[in-house]
Write an enzyme that holds these catalytic residues in place. Structure first.
Site, PDB file in Angstrom:
ATOM      1  N   ASP A   9     -13.585  -3.494  -1.977  1.00 44.37           N
ATOM      2  CA  ASP A   9     -13.489  -3.211  -0.544  1.00 44.37           C
ATOM      3  C   ASP A   9     -14.892  -3.376   0.030  1.00 44.37           C
ATOM      4  O   ASP A   9     -15.829  -2.693  -0.399  1.00 44.37           O
ATOM      5  CB  ASP A   9     -12.988  -1.791  -0.292  1.00 44.37           C
ATOM      6  CG  ASP A   9     -11.554  -1.598  -0.755  1.00 44.37           C
ATOM      7  OD1 ASP A   9     -10.801  -2.592  -0.798  1.00 44.37           O
ATOM      8  OD2 ASP A   9     -11.191  -0.448  -1.074  1.00 44.37           O
ATOM      9  N   ASP A  16       0.868  -1.174   0.000  1.00 48.22           N
ATOM     10  CA  ASP A  16       0.000   0.000   0.000  1.00 48.22           C
ATOM     11  C   ASP A  16       0.904   1.223   0.000  1.00 48.22           C
ATOM     12  O   ASP A  16       1.715   1.397   0.918  1.00 48.22           O
ATOM     13  CB  ASP A  16      -0.899   0.015   1.235  1.00 48.22           C
ATOM     14  CG  ASP A  16      -1.945  -1.087   1.212  1.00 48.22           C
ATOM     15  OD1 ASP A  16      -2.427  -1.414   0.116  1.00 48.22           O
ATOM     16  OD2 ASP A  16      -2.276  -1.621   2.282  1.00 48.22           O
TER      17      ASP A  16
END
Length: 252
Positions: free
Chosen positions: A130, A11
């Site tokens: 998500d 990330d």
């Protein structure tokens, strides 16, 4: 028998690898190029790079950083963040990405999934989902780095993007993300059984057994983790030896 894949995730924020808990409390986790090299040497099956602030900051993914990482690894490389058009994908593939991951852009414009699949092939298109569970709504899809709830039920959305041409689903449970309490087995299993493409389980890995559960109980094709690997709490060779001993096919 197809082998199960172990995938570290980088990330990226401001050019650094970061990690949070439930998409919040972000902390630094190291240099992405050095981490990428380490994972390739460790035997990771693939690497995922997610520019986590590109969409919210309304900018494109750091193509130069993608290029720098790609020069140092010899494993499949998926890149996501800030992708909103076919031209964005062309730039990233030229920089060394093997696949791309789209999330908010697919929600905003589902036609993009089909356009990318037709232009580059379904094998190049991963749709990241998500998802968050609440008692009021069940499992729903969230956009813009988990900040905006959408109208989409998770399983229905997964089926739709596969129909449009997605070749893979990266499913992240926001409830489990960074907790190290285990993957969200129920929704992972539901999505895995609903679609005909590989599903990557993401969010919550904390032990070797959690990976085994994702593969055996939730029928995931791959499992992704970040902080567990970044901070050397678990090494990939040890994990693969454990999974092999459990009778799970992995590439050693």
């Amino acid at each position: 028998m197809l082998t199960k894949r172990i995938i570290p995730c980088l990330d990226i924020k401001n050019g650094r690898t970061v990690k949070g808990v439930r998409f919040e409390n972000i902390r630094d986790a190291g240099d992405p190029v050095e981490l990428a090299k380490w994972y390739a040497e460790q035997g990771a099956d693939e690497l995922v790079f997610l520019d986590i602030t590109a969409t919210n900051e309304e900018r494109k993914t750091f193509a130069e950083l993608v290029r720098d990482i790609a020069r140092h690894i010899d494993i499949p490389f998926t890149v996501g963040g800030g992708i909103s058009a076919v031209a964005d994908v062309e730039v990233l593939l030229m920089a060394g990405a093997d696949k791309v991951s789209i999330n908010s852009a697919a929600i905003r414009n589902p036609q993009l999934v089909e356009d990318l699949a037709k232009r580059f092939g379904s094998q190049c298109v991963t749709v990241a989902i998500d998802t968050k569970y609440t008692e009021a709504t069940g499992w729903k899809v969230y956009a813009r780095a988990g900040t905006v709830e959408t109208e989409h039920a998770t399983v229905d959305w997964a089926k739709k993007v596969v129909e449009l041409g997605a070749g893979e689903i990266l499913l992240t449970s926001m409830n489990n993300d960074g907790t190290k309490a285990g993957f969200a087995l129920d929704i992972t299993k539901a999505v895995s059984e609903a679609v005909s493409v590989p599903v990557i389980a993401s969010g919550g890995a904390g032990t070797m057994q959690h990976f085994a559960e994702a593969f055996e109980s939730a029928h995931a094709d791959a499992a992704l983790a970040a902080s567990l690997f970044h901070f050397r709490e678990l090494d990939i060779p040890d994990l693969k030896r454990f999974l092999k001993a459990e009778g799970i096919a992995v590439r050693c």
